[in-house]
Design a protein around this motif. Structure first.
Motif, mmCIF file in Angstrom:
data_model
loop_
_atom_site.group_PDB
_atom_site.id
_atom_site.type_symbol
_atom_site.label_atom_id
_atom_site.label_comp_id
_atom_site.label_asym_id
_atom_site.label_seq_id
_atom_site.Cartn_x
_atom_site.Cartn_y
_atom_site.Cartn_z
ATOM 1 N N ASP A 56 0.858 -1.182 0.000
ATOM 2 C CA ASP A 56 0.000 0.000 0.000
ATOM 3 C C ASP A 56 0.897 1.235 0.000
ATOM 4 O O ASP A 56 1.748 1.384 0.873
ATOM 5 N N SER A 58 0.470 4.038 1.017
ATOM 6 C CA SER A 58 0.339 4.855 2.229
ATOM 7 C C SER A 58 1.335 4.463 3.313
ATOM 8 O O SER A 58 1.518 5.197 4.285
ATOM 9 N N ASN A 61 5.408 7.189 4.768
ATOM 10 C CA ASN A 61 4.912 8.347 5.508
ATOM 11 C C ASN A 61 5.974 8.861 6.483
ATOM 12 O O ASN A 61 5.835 8.726 7.704
ATOM 13 N N THR A 107 0.066 8.772 -1.494
ATOM 14 C CA THR A 107 0.324 8.670 -0.056
ATOM 15 C C THR A 107 -0.329 9.828 0.688
ATOM 16 O O THR A 107 -0.743 10.826 0.088
ATOM 17 N N SER A 108 -0.335 9.691 2.009
ATOM 18 C CA SER A 108 -0.832 10.790 2.844
ATOM 19 C C SER A 108 0.277 11.771 3.186
ATOM 20 O O SER A 108 -0.009 12.835 3.746
ATOM 21 N N TRP A 109 1.511 11.419 2.848
ATOM 22 C CA TRP A 109 2.631 12.332 3.122
ATOM 23 C C TRP A 109 2.412 13.625 2.340
ATOM 24 O O TRP A 109 2.224 13.605 1.128
ATOM 25 N N SER A 111 -0.130 15.215 2.094
ATOM 26 C CA SER A 111 -1.438 15.130 1.430
ATOM 27 C C SER A 111 -1.304 14.787 -0.051
ATOM 28 O O SER A 111 -2.088 15.254 -0.897
ATOM 29 N N GLY A 112 -0.312 13.967 -0.370
ATOM 30 C CA GLY A 112 -0.100 13.550 -1.757
ATOM 31 C C GLY A 112 0.548 14.601 -2.627
ATOM 32 O O GLY A 112 0.645 14.416 -3.853
#
Length: 464
Positions: A56, A58, A61, A107-109, A111-112
Motif C-alpha cells: 500500500d 500509504s 509516511n 500517499t498521505s505524506w 497530502s499527496g
C-alpha cells in the motif's frame, strides 16, 4: 633576416594521448571521488530490501523528512554528490509521476503533494552537491511491465526526472529483471533508455554493469582490485551480465573508457532498519574501504539510508563526520611537497614536463619522459630522515591510462630497501605500508603502455 644573436628554443611536444580516453563528463566524475547513495522508499517502512510492488503506497509516511539535513550531513562529511533511488524494483516513485499510480501522489505524506526529488535536488544546489538518480527498470507494480509499452513508460519516467529537477550528474541503472505483476519479464530497450539520458542530461554519466560510461566494480563491498584499468571491452557486456567478475579489474586492452564505481552500504542492508543501528561500519572499516576504492583507481559510492523519520540517523551522521576527520588526518601533510624531486629522465629536457610538476595538485601539469621510454624512476629526497606510510600517485588521465607496473623503495641507512609493489595507477593510487623512516623514496616505473607520465607524487604519515 634572423639576427645572429637570436636563440631558437625547441620545445618538446606533449605525449600523444593513448586511447581510449576519458570524455569531459568522465573527468568531472573522476574528481568527485566519494559521494552518497540514498536508498529510501516503502522498504524503509517495511523493514525489507526488495518490495513486492503490492504494498500500500500509504506505508510511505516519513514524519520529519528533511533533505536539507541529508545534504548538509553529506557536505560536512566531505561527500560531493548524492544519488537517490528515485524508483526501486517495487516501482514506487519518489516523485509525482504521471505514468504510474504507485508514487508519492498516492500517499498521505504532504497530502499527496510531496516530491522527494524536488526537495533533494533543491538541497543539493544549496549545499553545493551534485545530484544523481537511480531508476530501476524492473517494476513489480506497473501493469504494462513485460510488454513493449513499458519501455515507452520507462522512457517517459526518465524524461520527467531529467527535466524537472535541474542538472543531473549521474543516472544509475542496474540489470535487475524479474517478473512483473503479470508474471512476465521485460526485454529492456537499453539504447532507447540511454538516448533519453543523452538528450536531456548530456553531461550525466550513465552507470550499469556495462556502462556505457561508468561500470559496476563487480561486488557490493566497495572494493576495487589492486590492478584496476579504467578500460573495458565494453561491447562484451550488458546490464545483468554473468561476467561481472571481470569488471573488478577491467581490461588493459579495453576498447572504451569505463572506470569502476565501488558501491557499499554503511550498514549491512541498503534500506534503513532500526535493528542495524549497532552495526554501522566503524571508521576503521570505512577507511579500509576508502583505500580499496578511491585508493585503487575507483570511486566510492557510500550508501547512507534515511530512517523512518526521513532523516540521516544520528549514528550514521556522526560516523560520516568521524570518517571525514580520519581522512583529513591521514592526508593533512604532504611530506613530498617540500622534498627535492628528481627523475631519471625528463621529456625533451623541457621544464614543462619537469619532476617538480608532480608536487602540484591538478592534471594540467605533469612529469613525462620521451617517446619510446617505458621505464623510468622518480625520487623524493627529504632534508632529513622522514617517516611515512602512504604514497599517492596520479596519472594525467587526459593522456590515457599508461602505467602497468611499478615498485616503491626507501633509502634507509644508505641502502635501498623494497617497500611495496604496484601495477596500475590511473586517476588515483594510494599505497599503504608499514611506517618507514627514510632519506629518500623512489618510484620505479617498470612497464607502461606508452611513455609514462605522472601528475601527482605525494607522501604522508597516517596514524590511522
Amino acid at each position: 633576416m634572423l639576427s645572429p644573436f637570436m636563440v631558437t628554443t625547441f620545445l618538446a611536444a606533449p605525449p600523444t594521448p593513448i586511447e581510449p580516453l576519458p570524455s569531459p563528463r568522465h573527468l568531472a566524475w573522476h574528481r568527485l571521488e566519494t559521494y552518497a547513495f540514498v536508498h529510501f522508499g516503502p522498504n524503509t517502512f517495511m523493514n525489507q530490501e526488495w518490495g513486492s510492488g503490492r504494498e500500500d503506497p500509504s506505508v510511505f509516511n516519513p514524519t520529519a523528512l528533511d533533505c536539507r539535513q541529508w545534504a548538509k550531513t553529506f557536505r560536512d562529511a566531505g561527500l560531493n554528490a548524492v544519488i537517490i533511488t528515485a524508483k526501486h524494483h517495487d516501482g514506487f516513485c519518489l516523485w509525482p509521476t504521471d505514468f504510474s499510480t504507485h508514487s508519492v501522489k498516492a500517499t498521505s505524506w504532504k497530502s499527496g503533494k510531496g516530491d522527494v526529488l524536488k526537495d533533494l535536488s533543491d538541497a543539493c544546489r544549496e549545499f553545493g552537491l551534485k545530484f544523481g538518480v537511480y531508476l530501476s527498470p524492473w517494476d513489480r507494480n506497473h501493469p504494462t511491465y513485460g510488454t513493449p509499452e513499458y519501455n515507452v513508460v520507462f522512457q517517459e519516467m526518465l524524461r520527467e526526472v531529467l527535466t524537472r529537477y535541474g542538472e543531473v550528474s549521474e543516472v544509475w541503472f542496474d540489470g535487475a529483471n524479474g517478473e512483473g505483476p503479470n508474471g512476465k519479464r521485460q526485454i529492456y530497450d537499453w539504447p532507447a533508455f540511454h538516448s533519453v539520458v543523452r538528450k536531456y542530461a548530456p553531461n550525466a554519466v550513465i552507470f550499469s554493469d556495462a556502462g556505457p560510461d561508468i561500470r559496476w566494480v563487480g561486488n557490493e563491498s566497495g572494493h576495487a582490485a589492486e590492478t584496476n584499468w579504467c578500460l573495458l571491452e565494453r561491447d562484451r557486456f550488458y546490464p545483468g551480465t554473468p561476467m561481472y567478475k571481470e569488471l573488478t579489474e577491467g581490461h588493459e586492452d579495453g576498447t572504451h573508457w569505463v572506470p569502476a564505481e565501488c558501491d557499499v552500504s554503511i550498514r549491512p542492508g541498503w534500506f534503513y532498519r532500526e535493528s542495524e543501528d549497532p552495526k554501522v561500519k566503524t571508521v576503521e572499516q570505512l577507511m579500509d574501504i576508502y583505500y580499496r576504492s578511491v585508493g585503487q583507481n575507483g570511486s566510492l559510492l557510500l550508501n547512507v539510508p534515511p530512517d523512518k523519520r526521513g532523516l540521516i540517523h544520528e549514528i550514521d551522521a556522526q560516523r560520516l563526520l568521524d570518517f571525514k576527520k580520519a581522512r583529513d588526518v591521514a592526508f593533512a601533510v604532504d611530506l613530498v611537497a617540500k622534498a627535492k624531486v628528481t627523475a631519471t629522465q625528463t621529456r625533451g629536457k623541457d621544464k614543462r614536463f619537469a619532476p617538480a610538476n608532480m608536487q602540484k595538485e591538478g592534471f594540467d601539469t605533469y612529469w613525462a619522459v620521451d617517446d619510446g621510454v617505458l621505464s623510468a624512476a622518480i625520487a623524493a629526497e627529504f632534508e632529513s630522515d622522514t617517516t611515512l606510510n602512504r604514497i599517492l600517485l596520479q596519472e594525467p588521465i587526459q593522456l590515457g591510462q599508461r602505467i602497468r607496473k611499478f615498485r616503491v623503495e626507501a633509502l634507509v641507512n644508505g641502502e635501498w630497501q623494497p617497500i611495496v609493489n604496484g601495477t596500475t595507477v590511473g586517476y588515483k593510487r594510494i599505497l599503504r605500508f608499514r611506517p618507514v623512516k627514510a632519506k629518500k623514496i623512489r618510484i620505479t616505473i617498470e612497464d607502461a603502455r606508452a611513455c609514462p607520465a605522472l601528475a601527482r607524487f605525494a607522501g604522508y604519515y597516517s596514524p590511522i
